[in-house]
Motif scaffolding. Structure first.
Motif, PDB file in Angstrom:
ATOM      1  N   PRO A  73     -38.994  39.155 -10.518  1.00 56.69           N
ATOM      2  CA  PRO A  73     -37.897  38.452 -11.190  1.00 56.69           C
ATOM      3  C   PRO A  73     -36.717  39.390 -11.447  1.00 56.69           C
ATOM      4  O   PRO A  73     -36.907  40.590 -11.677  1.00 56.69           O
ATOM      5  CB  PRO A  73     -38.515  38.002 -12.514  1.00 56.69           C
ATOM      6  CG  PRO A  73     -39.971  38.217 -12.392  1.00 56.69           C
ATOM      7  CD  PRO A  73     -40.213  39.204 -11.312  1.00 56.69           C
ATOM      8  N   PRO A  81     -33.664  37.803  -6.945  1.00 59.74           N
ATOM      9  CA  PRO A  81     -34.924  38.514  -7.036  1.00 59.74           C
ATOM     10  C   PRO A  81     -35.189  39.311  -5.757  1.00 59.74           C
ATOM     11  O   PRO A  81     -34.867  38.843  -4.680  1.00 59.74           O
ATOM     12  CB  PRO A  81     -35.965  37.393  -7.178  1.00 59.74           C
ATOM     13  CG  PRO A  81     -35.209  36.172  -7.512  1.00 59.74           C
ATOM     14  CD  PRO A  81     -33.820  36.358  -7.022  1.00 59.74           C
ATOM     15  N   TRP A 107     -43.305  45.101 -14.185  1.00 58.34           N
ATOM     16  CA  TRP A 107     -43.268  43.632 -14.297  1.00 58.34           C
ATOM     17  C   TRP A 107     -44.684  43.070 -14.491  1.00 58.34           C
ATOM     18  O   TRP A 107     -44.931  42.294 -15.415  1.00 58.34           O
ATOM     19  CB  TRP A 107     -42.619  43.039 -13.041  1.00 58.34           C
ATOM     20  CG  TRP A 107     -42.842  41.567 -12.865  1.00 58.34           C
ATOM     21  CD1 TRP A 107     -42.653  40.596 -13.810  1.00 58.34           C
ATOM     22  CD2 TRP A 107     -43.306  40.905 -11.687  1.00 58.34           C
ATOM     23  NE1 TRP A 107     -42.963  39.360 -13.275  1.00 58.34           N
ATOM     24  CE2 TRP A 107     -43.363  39.518 -11.977  1.00 58.34           C
ATOM     25  CE3 TRP A 107     -43.660  41.337 -10.401  1.00 58.34           C
ATOM     26  CZ2 TRP A 107     -43.773  38.570 -11.031  1.00 58.34           C
ATOM     27  CZ3 TRP A 107     -44.054  40.390  -9.467  1.00 58.34           C
ATOM     28  CH2 TRP A 107     -44.114  39.033  -9.779  1.00 58.34           C
TER      29      TRP A 107
END
Ligand code: HEC
Length: 137
Positions: A36, A26, A103
């Motif tokens: 992630p 990551p 994300w």
């Protein structure tokens, strides 16, 4: 003495393991959030055409503005009751990479009322919203 040795050994082992991390590890964003691996490197491939921005605006006003406000100042009608308050997107996007925005919008943020939108919006719609958010000053 023996305890100390075990402790030093453990530290050494941890350092070794972290140094051998694979390339998909990551990455850490400029804001300090660890993204992630599935989201690392994602970028917005849509050009900011007027069609993209018009669609992004429609999705934003329907899905995000109640909290984040029409111009991204975090002052939507639902914002008053929220702890923490909605992010001020007009500022936030300036230091956030595409991967971080994509994300967060997809998965949400634990401990806040920011839910993930990936079950509601398509990837395409999320990128259009990001294009629109990028116009906030
Ligand atoms: C129910 C209210 C609400 C809605 C609707 C909402 N958000 Fe959020 N959003 C929040 C809150 C609360 C936070 C967390 C702020 C914080 O951590 O300080 C947040 C955080 C964020 C962040 C920053 C995340 C981070 O890393 O700190 C982004 C980007 C974001 N929202 C985008 C959106 C977009 C785009 C939409 C629409 C698709 C949306 N939000 C819909 C309340 C909302």
């Amino acid at each position: 003495m023996k305890k100390n040795f075990v402790f030093i050994f453990a530290i050494g082992l941890m350092t070794l393991i972290s140094a051998c991390g694979d390339t998909q590890a990551p990455s850490e964003d400029t804001t300090g959030s660890v993204i992630p691996s599935g989201y690392v490197g994602k970028t917005n491939s849509l050009a900011s055409s007027s069609d993209v921005l018009t669609e992004g605006k429609t999705v934003y006003e329907k899905t995000c503005s109640a909290c984040h406000g029409l111009t991204g100042l975090g002052d939507g009608p639902a914002s008053i009751s929220l702890i923490p308050p909605p992010a001020i997107l007009a500022d936030f996007h300036k230091t956030a990479d595409d991967e971080l925005l994509f994300w967060r919008i997809s998965e949400g943020k634990d401990g806040t009322s920011m839910v993930g939108w990936k079950t509601v919006l398509t990837e395409d719609q999320i990128w259009k919203v990001i294009s629109y958010v990028r116009t906030f000053d």
